[in-house]
Design a protein around this motif. Sequence first.
Motif, short mmCIF file in Angstrom:
data_model
loop_
_atom_site.label_atom_id
_atom_site.label_comp_id
_atom_site.label_asym_id
_atom_site.label_seq_id
_atom_site.Cartn_x
_atom_site.Cartn_y
_atom_site.Cartn_z
N ASN A 227 -13.13 -32.76 -8.60
CA ASN A 227 -11.94 -32.24 -9.25
C ASN A 227 -11.89 -30.75 -8.96
O ASN A 227 -12.82 -30.00 -9.28
N ILE A 228 -10.80 -30.31 -8.32
CA ILE A 228 -10.66 -28.93 -7.86
C ILE A 228 -9.50 -28.27 -8.60
O ILE A 228 -8.42 -28.86 -8.73
N ASN A 229 -9.71 -27.07 -9.07
CA ASN A 229 -8.66 -26.29 -9.72
C ASN A 229 -7.62 -25.91 -8.67
O ASN A 229 -7.91 -25.18 -7.73
N SER A 230 -6.41 -26.40 -8.83
CA SER A 230 -5.36 -26.17 -7.81
C SER A 230 -4.88 -24.72 -7.79
O SER A 230 -4.19 -24.32 -6.87
N GLU A 231 -5.26 -23.93 -8.81
CA GLU A 231 -4.85 -22.53 -8.84
C GLU A 231 -5.82 -21.61 -8.10
O GLU A 231 -5.45 -20.55 -7.62
N THR A 232 -7.09 -22.04 -8.02
CA THR A 232 -8.12 -21.17 -7.43
C THR A 232 -8.90 -21.83 -6.30
O THR A 232 -9.54 -21.13 -5.52
N ARG B 198 -14.10 -27.96 -10.41
CA ARG B 198 -14.27 -28.10 -11.87
C ARG B 198 -15.46 -29.02 -12.17
O ARG B 198 -16.31 -28.71 -12.99
N TRP B 199 -15.46 -30.19 -11.53
CA TRP B 199 -16.57 -31.12 -11.73
C TRP B 199 -16.71 -32.04 -10.52
O TRP B 199 -15.79 -32.20 -9.72
N VAL B 200 -17.89 -32.61 -10.40
CA VAL B 200 -18.20 -33.56 -9.33
C VAL B 200 -18.75 -34.82 -9.98
O VAL B 200 -19.64 -34.75 -10.85
N SER B 201 -18.22 -35.97 -9.58
CA SER B 201 -18.64 -37.25 -10.16
C SER B 201 -19.19 -38.15 -9.05
O SER B 201 -18.60 -38.25 -7.97
N ASN B 202 -20.32 -38.78 -9.34
CA ASN B 202 -20.94 -39.69 -8.37
C ASN B 202 -20.18 -41.01 -8.33
O ASN B 202 -19.92 -41.61 -9.38
N LEU C 8 -8.63 -37.85 -15.13
CA LEU C 8 -8.40 -36.78 -16.10
C LEU C 8 -9.65 -36.45 -16.91
O LEU C 8 -9.67 -35.48 -17.67
N LYS C 9 -10.70 -37.27 -16.76
CA LYS C 9 -11.97 -36.92 -17.38
C LYS C 9 -13.09 -37.46 -16.51
O LYS C 9 -12.96 -38.50 -15.86
N GLU C 10 -14.18 -36.73 -16.50
CA GLU C 10 -15.29 -37.06 -15.63
C GLU C 10 -16.07 -38.25 -16.17
O GLU C 10 -16.35 -38.34 -17.36
N GLY C 11 -16.40 -39.18 -15.27
CA GLY C 11 -17.33 -40.25 -15.62
C GLY C 11 -16.73 -41.55 -16.11
O GLY C 11 -17.43 -42.55 -16.23
N GLY C 12 -15.42 -41.60 -16.43
CA GLY C 12 -14.83 -42.84 -16.91
C GLY C 12 -14.58 -43.80 -15.76
O GLY C 12 -13.77 -43.51 -14.89
N THR C 13 -15.24 -44.96 -15.76
CA THR C 13 -15.14 -45.91 -14.65
C THR C 13 -15.07 -47.33 -15.18
O THR C 13 -15.78 -47.70 -16.12
N LYS C 14 -14.19 -48.14 -14.56
CA LYS C 14 -14.12 -49.57 -14.83
C LYS C 14 -14.30 -50.32 -13.52
O LYS C 14 -13.85 -49.85 -12.47
#
Length: 835
Positions: free
Chosen positions: A551-556, A560-564, A595-601
């Motif tokens: 997840n990359i901040n589109s302004e900078t 923001r975070w990296v998820s496996n 929209l949030k890190e780690g939520g997976t189905k």
Amino acid sequence: MPKILSICIVLLLSTQATWAVKMATSVKEALYLFEIKGEFSKAVKILENVINVGDADDKNNAYFYLAKIQDLSGNASIASLYYTQSLMETKNPSDAYWISEQLARLSPEPEKLIEQSFLLKSPIYKYFNTPSDQYFLLENREIIQINKGVRSPVTAKLPGIAQIHSIAPNGIWYSNTETQELFFQPLQSKTPTKTYPLKNKVDDLFALPANQALVVSGNDLFLATNEGIRFSIKNQYNGCTLVGFYEFLNRFVINCPDNALHFIQIETGQEDHVISQLDPITHVQLEPNGVLIASGHSIWFYKPDENTPLIWKYSNVNIEDLVFFEKNIAFLETSGKVTFLDKKNGFPISSMQSDASWIFPMATGSLGLFSKEGNIIAVDTVLRPLWKFHLGIPFQEAPFKVDDKIYAVLTNRTVLALNALHYGKKPLLSTILVTEANRLASRKQWKELSPLLDSLLQIEPGNAEGWFLKALLAETLQSNEKEKQKAWTEAVRLSSGVSQKSNLILSRYSKMIGAKFTQILQLSPKTSYPQFFGNKKNLYTVDVAAQTLQNINSETGEVRWVSNLGKLASSPVMANDETSLAIASGFKIHVHELLKEGGTKTFELPGKPFHIEYTNNAIYISTWNGFLVKLLKPNLDLAWSRKIFTMPFHFTAKGNDLFVASLEGEVLKLWHSSGQIKQSVTSLQTTITHLEAIDSLVSVTNADNKIFLYSTNSNELLKTITTPSDITSLQFVENSLETQLLIGLSNQQIALYTAKTGSLIWNYSGTRSVFVTPVVHNGIAWIDQGSEVIGISINTGKVEHRFKTPGGASSPFIIDKTIFTASSKRLLYAFSLPF
């Protein structure tokens, strides 16, 4: 007989122990004579004798104390010589760091890291590494030997059809597939001295001392010796690769397709134990203290005895390289992350992010991290950088070490010899020149700066600060555009290796090209031309090699975070909407919340996914075995699963109806609600490559560059369009109340056709687009064109906007009035749209 042998062994060990005590006593005597009695000459003479008659440890101690004695006696130059010898011999990292500090104190002048450079007449076809020598087999069949920093040609005469399998100081192993023979030939001989019959070609060969070799040939494994073939094993090791000879167990080690290491006795060829894994074994390292294996996203460390019990396991890593390093185990992940593990228990000690593609020990206490682009970082035993250097030109092959030099083979056929014993205690000459160049630039002494930068970039061609100052100089002196662009391109390309200067370089560069920002993406070195998706302020990319979602901040442009994402195929099937990403893995799809890190189905499928497509309320998945599955968002409830064909097929759910097309040309219309067949549209009896639809039209594209347009209401064929080249992308465009087709072609053309008549409206001849897939936004088709991204007016076919991307670009992506693109070197560009 066993009793006599035992007595001999005891006597031998006793003799060795007595000699070791004698050498240690001599060293103590020399120190006593120097420190207590001040007898310099006698002490030196005793230590010089230890060097002549002692073993490796004795010599190291003697060199070390000779250096200290000469140092304390004020003989700096002689002390430096002995310290250098001690540095070459020592096995203790602390001693190596201390000695390098003394060398820097005694002779503090800056060093050149590159000691030698030579150009090969022909590209390298293959190279062979031994502990003391390196051999290059060139494409023109020449053989080059490197020994003690000296290169020389190997004069052995070999047949033109010889398949060379090994080159070592004692000789060359090669085969002749026409005569089905294996040969051994001494290095400077004109004819072979040994010949062995073959039944199949040689698949693998491992050379041993005394002119022996272990050979895999078809279904046979055999040991070739001076006396002939000692043993031959049939139909057991087909497809195996030879890891090496494990001296600790006196066994050959073989890695086989059954996901196992096989240990084979050298005398009889009998296999006596096996290390089995569930997944293929990708890396193996052998040392007296253990057998190290990478397999199935895990590292396994086994005790080296007859049973090879597992000592520990470290999981959830994607291994790129793996080595023993001092008391640790060092491994490199595909993401570029380097981690040290404690060899005793497998616990992580330290880690750092890098752009490395290879790692290996350069000297005692010094581990080299090498990127494919030519960046080198040396780190110590806790992963602290010792020094950095950038060659400026990519490696052609992995670097290697011979004696006290690291050899780098570059893509321009240049071979560089680097000082492996540099520990960063002395400044590099290029570092001194950078400091002076910054001083001249701050004083605006442009005339003096220019030749200094030329010297700097000759010594370190990949010095990012040097190229940055060269770019500023080119702007100040108003040099031509080509010179400025060259300097800026190099400065930006190399800036990832100088984190303290990266922000400054990228900020100035962004202003120069009119970008909102440029940012170096923290992606795996294996990831080229990353693709993007997202919404609002969130930009996302999948790093397939590292198996992560960012997840990359589109302004900078900052992460923001990296998820496996777990285990991924090399080109996984995936699709997304604004809130989730669906990605295939085996017979499953994993849907990750964005929209949030780690939520997976996760959802099980009746086959491996072939294509995934989102609609407002569902996810559709087709499989390789012909199923179509509909999952209802957001809970992934199964709506239905239907067997449509017996093979993979194309589908589109974008219009009012659900259309499917077999690869052989049968086109059907299905009910969204049930997946059952509503109508048969057509049977084209041709290979289908694309299927697209809107409410009123469906387009079917075949491998003969034809587009068939059908009415979604009547299924009537309305028009057929023939393109001059293979179709890479196709999309419907609504323009002035008229439906049009925007098509990307493999010959780099972008064409717009009217759907009503099939007439060509305009054609743009592009260049160097990676995927030739334009993105339409507010009446403009944006497309990458190598060193720029252009905006083509849908109305006129003329270029109306250009954004410069000197480092290259890939398919653009647009969110929040910003257009994003990335280069093959993982540089992210962001430009504000002009409307």
